[in-house]
Design a protein around this motif. Sequence first.
Motif, PDB file in Angstrom:
ATOM      1  N   GLN A  28      -5.723   0.552 -14.563  1.00 37.19           N
ATOM      2  CA  GLN A  28      -6.536  -0.274 -13.676  1.00 37.19           C
ATOM      3  C   GLN A  28      -5.699  -0.848 -12.540  1.00 37.19           C
ATOM      4  O   GLN A  28      -6.134  -0.865 -11.377  1.00 37.19           O
ATOM      5  N   ALA A  29      -4.489  -1.297 -12.846  1.00 38.96           N
ATOM      6  CA  ALA A  29      -3.588  -1.772 -11.790  1.00 38.96           C
ATOM      7  C   ALA A  29      -3.290  -0.627 -10.816  1.00 38.96           C
ATOM      8  O   ALA A  29      -3.281  -0.824  -9.596  1.00 38.96           O
ATOM      9  N   GLY A  30      -3.082   0.570 -11.352  1.00 36.48           N
ATOM     10  CA  GLY A  30      -2.868   1.738 -10.501  1.00 36.48           C
ATOM     11  C   GLY A  30      -4.077   2.035  -9.634  1.00 36.48           C
ATOM     12  O   GLY A  30      -3.939   2.415  -8.463  1.00 36.48           O
ATOM     13  N   GLY A  31      -5.269   1.848 -10.186  1.00 31.20           N
ATOM     14  CA  GLY A  31      -6.496   2.026  -9.405  1.00 31.20           C
ATOM     15  C   GLY A  31      -6.572   1.049  -8.246  1.00 31.20           C
ATOM     16  O   GLY A  31      -7.010   1.396  -7.140  1.00 31.20           O
ATOM     17  N   LEU A  32      -6.130  -0.177  -8.493  1.00 34.21           N
ATOM     18  CA  LEU A  32      -6.093  -1.167  -7.415  1.00 34.21           C
ATOM     19  C   LEU A  32      -5.105  -0.746  -6.325  1.00 34.21           C
ATOM     20  O   LEU A  32      -5.395  -0.858  -5.132  1.00 34.21           O
ATOM     21  N   LEU A  33      -3.941  -0.238  -6.745  1.00 31.16           N
ATOM     22  CA  LEU A  33      -2.951   0.227  -5.774  1.00 31.16           C
ATOM     23  C   LEU A  33      -3.516   1.360  -4.928  1.00 31.16           C
ATOM     24  O   LEU A  33      -3.400   1.348  -3.698  1.00 31.16           O
ATOM     25  N   VAL A  34      -4.149   2.327  -5.581  1.00 30.32           N
ATOM     26  CA  VAL A  34      -4.717   3.456  -4.841  1.00 30.32           C
ATOM     27  C   VAL A  34      -5.828   2.966  -3.909  1.00 30.32           C
ATOM     28  O   VAL A  34      -5.896   3.364  -2.745  1.00 30.32           O
ATOM     29  N   PRO A  58       0.821  -1.222   0.000  1.00 29.58           N
ATOM     30  CA  PRO A  58       0.000   0.000   0.000  1.00 29.58           C
ATOM     31  C   PRO A  58       0.852   1.269   0.000  1.00 29.58           C
ATOM     32  O   PRO A  58       1.830   1.373   0.726  1.00 29.58           O
ATOM     33  N   GLY A  59       0.469   2.192  -0.867  1.00 28.38           N
ATOM     34  CA  GLY A  59       1.163   3.467  -0.960  1.00 28.38           C
ATOM     35  C   GLY A  59       2.487   3.421  -1.679  1.00 28.38           C
ATOM     36  O   GLY A  59       3.126   4.451  -1.871  1.00 28.38           O
ATOM     37  N   VAL A  60       2.918   2.221  -2.130  1.00 25.41           N
ATOM     38  CA  VAL A  60       4.238   2.092  -2.733  1.00 25.41           C
ATOM     39  C   VAL A  60       4.180   1.518  -4.146  1.00 25.41           C
ATOM     40  O   VAL A  60       4.563   2.174  -5.113  1.00 25.41           O
ATOM     41  N   SER A  61       3.717   0.266  -4.287  1.00 29.54           N
ATOM     42  CA  SER A  61       3.774  -0.375  -5.606  1.00 29.54           C
ATOM     43  C   SER A  61       2.795  -1.539  -5.698  1.00 29.54           C
ATOM     44  O   SER A  61       2.282  -2.022  -4.683  1.00 29.54           O
ATOM     45  N   PHE A 114       4.458   2.019  -9.682  1.00 28.78           N
ATOM     46  CA  PHE A 114       5.311   2.339  -8.533  1.00 28.78           C
ATOM     47  C   PHE A 114       5.596   3.828  -8.494  1.00 28.78           C
ATOM     48  O   PHE A 114       5.152   4.565  -9.376  1.00 28.78           O
ATOM     49  N   ASP A 115       6.322   4.241  -7.482  1.00 26.48           N
ATOM     50  CA  ASP A 115       6.637   5.649  -7.255  1.00 26.48           C
ATOM     51  C   ASP A 115       5.341   6.451  -7.133  1.00 26.48           C
ATOM     52  O   ASP A 115       5.197   7.522  -7.705  1.00 26.48           O
ATOM     53  N   LEU A 116       4.386   5.896  -6.357  1.00 28.63           N
ATOM     54  CA  LEU A 116       3.079   6.531  -6.156  1.00 28.63           C
ATOM     55  C   LEU A 116       3.240   7.798  -5.329  1.00 28.63           C
ATOM     56  O   LEU A 116       3.868   7.788  -4.271  1.00 28.63           O
ATOM     57  N   SER A 119      -4.464   1.597  -0.918  1.00 23.04           N
ATOM     58  CA  SER A 119      -3.645   2.560  -0.182  1.00 23.04           C
ATOM     59  C   SER A 119      -4.490   3.554   0.609  1.00 23.04           C
ATOM     60  O   SER A 119      -3.958   4.268   1.467  1.00 23.04           O
ATOM     61  N   LEU A 120      -5.779   3.615   0.325  1.00 23.79           N
ATOM     62  CA  LEU A 120      -6.655   4.547   1.038  1.00 23.79           C
ATOM     63  C   LEU A 120      -6.910   4.043   2.457  1.00 23.79           C
ATOM     64  O   LEU A 120      -6.821   2.840   2.727  1.00 23.79           O
ATOM     65  N   GLU A 121      -7.275   4.958   3.328  1.00 23.55           N
ATOM     66  CA  GLU A 121      -7.528   4.585   4.713  1.00 23.55           C
ATOM     67  C   GLU A 121      -8.835   3.824   4.878  1.00 23.55           C
ATOM     68  O   GLU A 121      -9.024   3.092   5.836  1.00 23.55           O
ATOM     69  N   GLY A 122      -9.754   3.980   3.943  1.00 21.19           N
ATOM     70  CA  GLY A 122     -11.031   3.273   3.998  1.00 21.19           C
ATOM     71  C   GLY A 122     -11.433   2.857   2.595  1.00 21.19           C
ATOM     72  O   GLY A 122     -10.724   3.135   1.628  1.00 21.19           O
ATOM     73  N   PRO A 123     -12.572   2.174   2.455  1.00 24.25           N
ATOM     74  CA  PRO A 123     -13.013   1.742   1.128  1.00 24.25           C
ATOM     75  C   PRO A 123     -13.380   2.929   0.244  1.00 24.25           C
ATOM     76  O   PRO A 123     -13.671   4.027   0.732  1.00 24.25           O
ATOM     77  N   LEU A 124     -13.364   2.703  -1.074  1.00 24.37           N
ATOM     78  CA  LEU A 124     -13.734   3.748  -2.032  1.00 24.37           C
ATOM     79  C   LEU A 124     -15.180   4.194  -1.837  1.00 24.37           C
ATOM     80  O   LEU A 124     -15.498   5.361  -2.049  1.00 24.37           O
ATOM     81  N   GLY A 125     -16.058   3.276  -1.471  1.00 26.86           N
ATOM     82  CA  GLY A 125     -17.465   3.629  -1.273  1.00 26.86           C
ATOM     83  C   GLY A 125     -18.075   4.186  -2.548  1.00 26.86           C
ATOM     84  O   GLY A 125     -18.068   3.524  -3.584  1.00 26.86           O
ATOM     85  N   ASP A 126     -18.564   5.411  -2.487  1.00 21.07           N
ATOM     86  CA  ASP A 126     -19.197   6.051  -3.641  1.00 21.07           C
ATOM     87  C   ASP A 126     -18.212   6.877  -4.461  1.00 21.07           C
ATOM     88  O   ASP A 126     -18.605   7.772  -5.203  1.00 21.07           O
ATOM     89  N   ARG A 127     -16.932   6.564  -4.316  1.00 17.23           N
ATOM     90  CA  ARG A 127     -15.902   7.250  -5.102  1.00 17.23           C
ATOM     91  C   ARG A 127     -15.384   6.306  -6.174  1.00 17.23           C
ATOM     92  O   ARG A 127     -15.523   5.097  -6.095  1.00 17.23           O
ATOM     93  N   ILE A 128     -14.764   6.895  -7.191  1.00 19.74           N
ATOM     94  CA  ILE A 128     -14.211   6.118  -8.303  1.00 19.74           C
ATOM     95  C   ILE A 128     -12.843   6.701  -8.674  1.00 19.74           C
ATOM     96  O   ILE A 128     -12.604   7.904  -8.520  1.00 19.74           O
ATOM     97  N   PHE A 129     -11.963   5.841  -9.132  1.00 18.24           N
ATOM     98  CA  PHE A 129     -10.616   6.217  -9.555  1.00 18.24           C
ATOM     99  C   PHE A 129     -10.693   6.561 -11.042  1.00 18.24           C
ATOM    100  O   PHE A 129     -11.011   5.706 -11.855  1.00 18.24           O
ATOM    101  N   MET A 130     -10.440   7.828 -11.400  1.00 22.40           N
ATOM    102  CA  MET A 130     -10.537   8.278 -12.796  1.00 22.40           C
ATOM    103  C   MET A 130      -9.162   8.635 -13.340  1.00 22.40           C
ATOM    104  O   MET A 130      -8.448   9.452 -12.773  1.00 22.40           O
TER     105      MET A 130
END
Length: 154
Positions: A73-79, A35-38, A117-119, A82-93
């Motif tokens: 999409q892989a980056g979306g999974l990493l983010v 999380p937060g790295v790669s 990497f290098d997030l 890496s979040l403190e909680g679930p995405l919920g009603d948010r989306i990675f764009m």
Amino acid sequence: MTATPGGAIAVTEIFDLLPHRYPFLLVDRVLEYEPGVSITAIKNVTVNEPFFQGHFPGLPVMPGMLILEALAQAGGLLVSKSLEGPLGDRIFMFTGVEKAKFRRPVTPGDQLVLRCFDLKRRMTLCRMHVEATVDGKIAAEAELSAAVVDKSAL
């Protein structure tokens, strides 16, 4: 199956983390992440992919933009991981691509290894370096940027 940091993420959990579905889900499995790295994930490229019908007839080559989408999409999974909680009603764009380079064609039978990497995160904005390899050779690389936004804002 719930993954632990450093562990694999199966496709069933990927369904929980990404809104994408066939034919646009381009990550088959996560091999490992921190999380937060790669993150390291895979996309198995088969001749049955719908885009091969037209790109190119008689010479199937995975479109470069779809390789970038798989990386995003892989980056979306990493983010998401890496979040403190679930995405919920948010989306990675996906918001931007810089320094994209395509080094070799990707064809049926290839396994794309997707590395992000290098997030760097600032508020809702993210930036990362990404690369897709086949047999240890770089097929594509870029700098991607994205934002985590409320679905209701779209």
